[in-house]
Design a protein around this motif. Structure first.
Motif, PDB file in Angstrom:
ATOM      1  N   UNK A   1       0.830  -1.204   0.000  1.00  0.00           N
ATOM      2  CA  UNK A   1       0.000   0.000   0.000  1.00  0.00           C
ATOM      3  C   UNK A   1       0.864   1.254   0.000  1.00  0.00           C
ATOM      4  N   UNK A   2       1.919   1.222   0.787  1.00  0.00           N
ATOM      5  CA  UNK A   2       2.817   2.373   0.873  1.00  0.00           C
ATOM      6  C   UNK A   2       3.526   2.622  -0.477  1.00  0.00           C
ATOM      7  N   UNK A   3       3.884   1.529  -1.162  1.00  0.00           N
ATOM      8  CA  UNK A   3       4.620   1.639  -2.416  1.00  0.00           C
ATOM      9  C   UNK A   3       3.707   1.749  -3.642  1.00  0.00           C
ATOM     10  N   UNK A   4       2.404   1.730  -3.409  1.00  0.00           N
ATOM     11  CA  UNK A   4       1.477   1.868  -4.521  1.00  0.00           C
ATOM     12  C   UNK A   4       1.332   0.625  -5.374  1.00  0.00           C
ATOM     13  N   UNK A   5       1.592  -0.561  -4.774  1.00  0.00           N
ATOM     14  CA  UNK A   5       1.461  -1.824  -5.508  1.00  0.00           C
ATOM     15  C   UNK A   5       0.040  -2.346  -5.342  1.00  0.00           C
ATOM     16  N   UNK A   6      -0.604  -2.670  -6.425  1.00  0.00           N
ATOM     17  CA  UNK A   6      -1.987  -3.148  -6.374  1.00  0.00           C
ATOM     18  C   UNK A   6      -2.073  -4.551  -5.785  1.00  0.00           C
TER      19      UNK A   6
END
Length: 405
Positions: free
Chosen positions: A400-405
């Motif tokens: 979530x922090x790294x923007x990974x779905x």
């Protein structure tokens, strides 16, 4: 009709989850981030500690959330979903009357349930409890299999934390084998599940599903059930529940199972996950492609699309002691295979080098915060598409922090 307490809990959870889409990773990410060395990774992750997280397919609940909850139980699955895991796992085996159930191994009931504490059911075990003998050095043992009992008997069991005490002289001592880095705080009422029940629950939780077909520990065919029929039966239960194949990621260590699904169940083939057990070969070396049989290219030629090795096969140490992708990982990427890694947070504290799951980087892994360093390498340099974790809050927080779905 009066709802049971368990159903009320699930209903409240689902209602709240669907209404607010809020997930809870607790304080473990904060603890892990605090142990990272100062630098870009720590700064980035620290900036996300007070932010809401999103559900992510990158985060797979390995047997649920078994760091604190008994594995493959309803309670463990619900906890994993609450932590933002976008995919949950049911390891699939079968009972004496050929019902598919969720257990990590066909013959692990003595270690993961209370079967030995129920004399009538314990009498059905393949190998009854034998106490330790301090004089001879003989260890305590038992073996109880799902195929020893019927579904009705299976449903009488309660899940417990995985582990036994091999120094025990009594059954009561034997079943108290929880590793000291797990807890029995939530282990008083683990609800066991059939495979079909897990599908229904996962649909309610709104997650993808990754069943692992376990290797039978009884001769096959079993009471007329062949291996190919077992492989098909597992998929048929998803069809019966109207689950789209796009939401199902069937796994197996058996290359024959994978090939069966590719040839006989093409609607599931794109998501079939080959759990790589080639490392068990006598001469396997993660840095020598000639020791990997079949080769990465052969896997792709035979229409395998996703490979899932243990974490240690995907990472190595360079001459400076830094963690880097292994030759194995690079070869899998070159061949065009998608990669899933297992299993984060299954080794306990990392101060001793992390154990089996980190054996290829044991000199570089010294603190619990290194879990996040390994995860960062897996995500950014190995390019894994998902990671199994025994505490999926960590993978959910990172993704979530790294923007990974």
């Amino acid at each position: 009709m009066r709802l049971t307490l368990g159903l009320i809990w699930l209903t409240v959870f689902l209602t709240g989850c669907q209404a607010t889409k809020q997930f809870d990773v607790g304080t473990r990410p904060q603890f892990l981030v605090s142990q990272l060395p100062d630098g870009e990774l720590k700064e980035k992750l620290a900036s996300c500690l007070d932010k809401p997280i999103k559900r992510t397919r990158f985060s797979i609940g390995h047997r649920g959330a078994p760091l604190l909850y008994p594995e493959h139980t309803k309670e463990s699955y619900i906890a994993a979903a609450k932590m933002g895991a976008g995919t949950l796992e049911c390891d699939v085996t079968f009972t004496k009357d050929k019902t598919l159930v969720c257990r990590h191994a066909q013959c692990d009931l003595h270690a993961t349930t209370d079967i030995l504490l129920q004399p009538k059911l314990a009498s059905k075990c393949r190998q009854p409890f034998t106490p330790a003998d301090p004089d001879s050095g003989k260890l305590a043992s038992a073996q109880c299999c799902t195929s020893d009992i019927t579904l009705a008997e299976f449903k009488q069991l309660k899940g417990k934390m995985d582990g036994v005490n091999t120094q025990a002289t009594t059954v009561a001592e034997f079943v108290k084998g929880t590793p000291n880095w797990r807890t029995d705080l939530y282990a008083s009422s683990g609800t066991l599940m059939t495979h079909s029940e897990s599908i229904a629950l996962f649909k309610q939780l709104g997650v993808n599903m990754t069943p692992e077909l376990k290797m039978p520990e009884v001769p096959m065919p079993f009471n007329g059930l062949s291996q190919s029929q077992l492989a098909q039966k597992m998929l048929d239960e998803y069809t019966e529940h109207n689950v789209p194949p796009s939401q199902v990621f069937p796994q197996s260590f058996s290359y024959q199972d994978i090939q069966y699904w590719i040839k006989q169940a093409p609607e599931f083939a794109n998501h079939a996950v080959f759990l790589d057990g080639r490392e068990a070969g006598e001469h396997f070396d993660i840095n020598k492609p000639s020791t990997w049989q079949p080769s990465m290219e052969d896997l792709v030629k035979n229409k395998v699309k996703i490979i899932a090795p243990p974490i240690w096969m995907l990472i190595s140490e360079d001459k400076n002691g830094d963690i880097i992708p292994s030759q194995y990982a690079l070869a899998a990427k070159r061949a065009g295979l998608k990669i899933v890694a297992w299993s984060l947070e299954r080794s306990g504290p990392l101060a001793n080098g992390g154990g089996w799951y980190y054996q290829s980087v044991k000199n570089a892994v010294k603190h619990d915060g290194d879990i996040l360093r390994v995860l960062d390498i897996l995500a950014k340099q190995v390019d894994v598409v998902a990671v199994f974790s025994d505490w999926p809050a960590t993978t959910s927080f990172y993704a979530s922090c790294m923007g990974i779905e």
